[in-house]
Design a protein around this motif. Structure first.
Motif, PDB file in Angstrom:
ATOM      1  N   ARG A  56       0.771  -1.007  -0.083  1.00 28.00           N
ATOM      2  CA  ARG A  56       0.037  -0.043  -0.007  1.00 28.00           C
ATOM      3  C   ARG A  56       0.943   1.233   0.089  1.00 28.00           C
ATOM      4  N   GLU A  57       1.984   1.206   0.914  1.00 23.87           N
ATOM      5  CA  GLU A  57       2.801   2.286   0.925  1.00 23.87           C
ATOM      6  C   GLU A  57       3.602   2.519  -0.299  1.00 23.87           C
ATOM      7  N   THR A  61       0.042   8.087  -4.220  1.00 26.14           N
ATOM      8  CA  THR A  61      -1.458   8.341  -4.726  1.00 26.14           C
ATOM      9  C   THR A  61      -1.315  10.015  -4.571  1.00 26.14           C
ATOM     10  N   THR A  63      -1.873  13.737  -3.508  1.00 30.14           N
ATOM     11  CA  THR A  63      -2.163  14.454  -2.351  1.00 30.14           C
ATOM     12  C   THR A  63      -3.472  15.264  -2.513  1.00 30.14           C
ATOM     13  N   THR A  74     -18.072  11.750   5.489  1.00 28.90           N
ATOM     14  CA  THR A  74     -17.355  10.277   5.745  1.00 28.90           C
ATOM     15  C   THR A  74     -18.677   9.228   5.255  1.00 28.90           C
ATOM     16  N   GLU A  92      -9.035   0.419  -3.025  1.00 35.00           N
ATOM     17  CA  GLU A  92      -8.547   1.651  -2.287  1.00 35.00           C
ATOM     18  C   GLU A  92      -7.688   2.594  -3.249  1.00 35.00           C
ATOM     19  N   GLN A  93      -6.911   2.093  -4.040  1.00 31.67           N
ATOM     20  CA  GLN A  93      -6.515   2.963  -5.222  1.00 31.67           C
ATOM     21  C   GLN A  93      -7.259   3.778  -6.151  1.00 31.67           C
ATOM     22  N   THR A  96      -8.964   6.517  -4.139  1.00 29.19           N
ATOM     23  CA  THR A  96      -8.190   7.574  -3.762  1.00 29.19           C
ATOM     24  C   THR A  96      -7.970   8.614  -4.948  1.00 29.19           C
ATOM     25  N   LEU A 102     -10.750  12.357  -0.431  1.00 27.97           N
ATOM     26  CA  LEU A 102      -9.735  12.949   0.529  1.00 27.97           C
ATOM     27  C   LEU A 102      -8.915  11.674   1.040  1.00 27.97           C
ATOM     28  N   GLY A 103      -9.611  10.646   1.093  1.00 34.98           N
ATOM     29  CA  GLY A 103      -8.732   9.365   1.736  1.00 34.98           C
ATOM     30  C   GLY A 103      -9.698   8.139   1.936  1.00 34.98           C
ATOM     31  N   GLN A 105      -9.980   3.931   3.153  1.00 34.09           N
ATOM     32  CA  GLN A 105      -9.449   2.937   3.991  1.00 34.09           C
ATOM     33  C   GLN A 105     -10.484   1.577   3.504  1.00 34.09           C
TER      34      GLN A 105
END
Length: 813
Positions: A56-57, A61, A63, A74, A92-93, A96, A102-103, A105
């Motif tokens: 994931r890291e 992606t 900002t 949310t 997830e990708q 985003t 904004l994010g 999970q």
């Protein structure tokens, strides 16, 4: 035999998904590979295993930038059809990268997505459509998790209730079919009965049985056979053949088989849901303990602030009757705190300045001001909830074994059932109806419900039981690790002892030296430092400013105070002591005291001794562990004499003194190289290397954050008998998992041939499958104290009455 594995996640491939010259296990892996590129994948493959968090890291992606007129929101979206971890990363990708997001999970275990978005730019509908385009089903969740679970359970129970009522009527009206009188009925009456049974069976199969049909459709769409597919084929075969019989003028109808099949399976599903809800009660309890806001002191004013806006070092006011919102240290006030959820003790614990309080505990009496240490997802409460949830889906060795068996089992049963039909219809020439019933019986009796719930239910029940002991999970595989332990190494200070040191004597009583010692110890958090500070306050010693300070774990502290180099730490036996100091040292050593030297400007100026008391149940815990055949070892940084005296008090025969942090870790490594599975129990910074190195690390909840972070489990209750209970429960969990898996495999080994050979019809097969699942459920609940014996008598009476009534109806009495 070679096993085809996915190019990305390296999991076995059930249905091949080709893509650009590679084979993937699902379209999620294929699309993620296309998203990352081959070079990143090759770099990833060079590492030892695929770490999904690192993956994931590694994916960059954009900002997000929040405009001034943004409308932040949310949403939670339920996703259906995610088959492996790469699916969650793909979703997830994609999310985003959407405008206005904004994010995001994604929780693969619960198949949900939590998305923070700008409602003025995008909408939840657009998010749903983006997920649907990837090949999944998606729907926004409009209620809380608990409400949604309750609604789902209620719908499933409603489906079961309707199925029971309709099945009773179908069974009643099917008596002429069983008895063979149907062909003798007048045509009008016969048609009315046939169409009536058809009408009663249709809602049962398509409404009550919808969860199975939906699962089967998803299974076919993704090309992955599941047990829902077996159930659907069985029920629709009986239902469809009965309709064919009506129009062809056949003798027998099998609507009763289809409805009974669905009813018993729904009963099994409801039993599973009830068991999961009972076992998962700890998770719901933990979520209810969290608070939404806190009273934060800002510029002398108490301001109610959303919990997400509370930061470390904020000062928070907790009034009587309120829950503590974060983990923190009391800086003002005195009160009694109810820590029942954390320690299991109902009696409130007195808290004063300097004590630590935890999020979710209840302030009973006085007003407190606390300084935040851990906030939001870092609190012990949040970590506990997170790790208990993770334990539900943890892929331990037994869970992996069950999953591997299921991957092969379901398609094998599908083939076996079709071969059964072919044999009875074409080879044995028994006719289509008997062949169809035997095939349905194979599908029903082989339904792997027991196999699929054998491990997760036991693990979840074990996690709840550990919570009752005050033991909190910090690792997904902690239960599995604990079951293998045969050696326990314990730190002394703060683990076997209370950690509340008392300075018994300072020699010589030189006020200037005492002032230097007190000033330097003021900067340390070690239990010995607390004892020194308390003693200095009693002696009315004032403090001097500290110019430098360094803590050397396992040895002591050093620094500069008022221009003097001051070292405070253990004696190593090489010191040049005066005769008077040697005499005092020998006296203290014979008494087993912990002794420290004071070195000022490279000369020993003083000695002082401290004592600690064993924990109340430490000796009982050591004795219980030894009785179970577990070797108990004490490893301490203290002197040989202090270690010997404490070991004798507690009945420990093997101990190591003057152990530095690396020495403790080396001891763990040596024992494990000899084939032992070592659990290390500690509380300090100096224990962290050993906690990480050990097969199982158990940190005391009153210890340092580093120690807690390094452990697999955290003991929040100051009672070492909880450690004994934890190891016992872990072994019980493993034993029950083995029993469940062996039972499920043994049952299927006998039941499948019996069904294929025609010894069990669909009805008997459904009953057998239900009893098999009930065995696994009841066996898992034994971890929580459930005793099946209490219910055997009542169940026997109910079965006896039901059998008698069925026999009377069959004989026409």
């Amino acid at each position: 035999m070679a096993v085809l594995t996915c190019y990305l996640c390296e999991q076995p491939v059930v249905t091949e998904v080709p893509g650009d010259g590679h084979i993937f296990c699902c379209h999620g892996c294929r699309e993620l590979w296309r998203l990352m590129g081959d070079e990143e994948i090759k770099e990833l493959k060079s590492r030892p295993g695929v770490n999904w968090e690192n993956l994931r890291e590694s994916i960059t992606t954009p900002t997000p930038v929040l405009p001034l007129n943004a409308d932040p929101k949310t949403v939670t979206i339920d996703i259906d059809g995610m088959w492996c971890a790469s699916c969650s990363i793909l979703v997830e990708q994609v999310l985003t990268r959407m405008p206005g997001v904004l994010g995001a999970q994604i929780d693969f275990a619960t198949s949900t997505a939590q998305v923070a978005m700008d409602a003025s730019t995008t909408s939840s509908h657009e998010l749903e459509q983006a997920i649907i385009k990837l090949g999944y089903d998606a729907k926004e969740r409009e209620t809380s998790d608990e409400e949604l679970e309750f609604d789902r359970d209620l719908v499933l129970l409603r489906r079961f209730g309707i199925s029971v009522v309709l099945t009773i009527f179908v069974m009643m009206f099917s008596v002429p079919v069983w008895s063979g009188y149907l062909p003798q009925f007048p045509p009008t009456l016969r048609e009315s009965l046939e169409y009536g049974l058809w009408a009663l069976a249709t809602p049962t199969v398509f409404f009550s049985g919808w969860p199975f049909l939906r699962g089967a459709w998803s299974s076919l769409r993704h090309g992955v056979p599941t047990m829902d597919l077996l159930i659907s084929i069985g029920s629709l075969s009986a239902y469809g053949y009965s309709i064919y019989t009506i129009f062809s003028g056949g003798k027998y109808l099998y609507f009763d088989t289809a409805t009974m099949f669905i009813t018993f399976l729904l009963l099994s599903r409801n039993l599973e849901v009830g068991t999961r809800n009972r076992a998962a009660g700890v998770v719901r309890m933990l979520s209810r303990l969290s608070v939404k806001s806190a009273w934060v002191l800002r510029d002398g004013q108490e301001i109610q602030t959303d919990i997400s806006q509370v930061h470390v070092d904020d000062q928070i006011v907790v009034r009587p009757g309120e829950k503590v919102p974060v983990d923190g240290t009391v800086i003002e006030g005195h009160s009694a705190i109810n820590e029942a959820f954390l320690t299991g003790e109902a009696v409130p614990v007195d808290k004063k300045v300097g004590d630590i309080v935890y999020a979710g505990t209840v302030n009973s009496t006085g007003r407190l001001v606390i300084k935040a240490l851990r906030v939001a997802d870092d609190t012990i409460l949040a970590q506990t909830s997170r790790f208990v949830k993770a334990a539900q889906g943890a892929q331990g060795q037994w869970r992996k074994l069950a999953d591997r068996v299921l991957r092969i089992f379901v398609p094998s049963v599908l083939v076996f059932g079709l071969l059964t039909f072919v044999y009875w219809d074409l080879v044995a020439k028994a006719g289509t109806a008997p062949a169809l019933l035997n095939m349905i019986a194979v599908f029903v009796i082989a339904c792997p419900c027991a196999l699929s719930v054998a491990t997760p239910l036991a693990v979840l029940a074990g996690a709840q039981r550990l919570g009752g002991y005050g033991m909190l999970l910090r690792s997904d595989d902690a239960l599995e690790r604990a079951s293998d332990v045969d050696t326990v190494i314990m730190d002394k200070t703060g683990t076997l002892t209370t950690g509340q040191m008392t300075l018994t004597e300072f020699w010589p009583m030189n006020p200037e030296i005492m002032q230097l010692v007190g000033s330097l110890e003021l900067a340390s958090e070690h239990p010995i430092a607390a004892a020194v500070i308390k003693y200095m306050e009693q002696q009315h010693i004032t403090y001097l400013p500290i110019e430098q300070f360094t803590e050397e774990p396992g040895w002591g502290i050093k620094g500069q105070v008022a221009g003097h180099d001051v070292h405070i730490g253990q004696l190593d036996g090489t010191e040049d002591l005066s005769s008077e100091m040697k005499e005092k040292l020998n006296e203290w050593q014979e008494e087993g005291r912990t002794i420290a030297k004071v070195v000022v400007d490279e000369a020993i100026q003083a000695l002082f001794s401290v004592e600690d008391q064993p924990r109340a149940h430490a000796k009982e815990a050591v004795s219980s562990l030894a009785h179970q055949g577990i070797q108990v070892i004490m490893a301490t940084g203290d002197s040989e004499e202090a270690a010997r005296v404490m070991a004798q008090k507690l009945g420990i025969t093997r101990y190591y003194a003057r152990q530095k942090p690396i020495d403790k870790a080396t001891l763990v490594e040596e024992l494990e190289s000899q084939g032992h599975h070592v659990a290390f129990v500690g509380d300090g910074i100096n224990d962290a290397p050993a906690l990480v190195k050990a097969h199982l690390g158990i940190a005391m909840g009153t210890g340092s954050d580093i120690a807690i972070e390094a452990g697999h489990l955290t003991l929040t209750r100051p009672n070492l008998m909880s450690l004994v209970d934890t190891l016992t429960t872990s072994k019980q969990v493993t034993r029950i998992i083995k029993q469940n898996l062996l039972w499920a495999l043994f049952y299927n080994a006998l039941a499948l041939p019996a069904a294929a050979l025609g010894y069990t019809g669909p009805f008997i097969a459904a009953v057998a499958m239900l009893l098999s699942s009930a065995f696994v459920l009841a066996n898992s609940l034994r971890i929580l104290g459930f005793s099946p014996k209490r219910y055997i008598l009542g169940t026997s009476v109910a079965l006896g009455v039901g059998t008698s009534l069925a026999l009377i109806a069959w004989l026409g009495l």
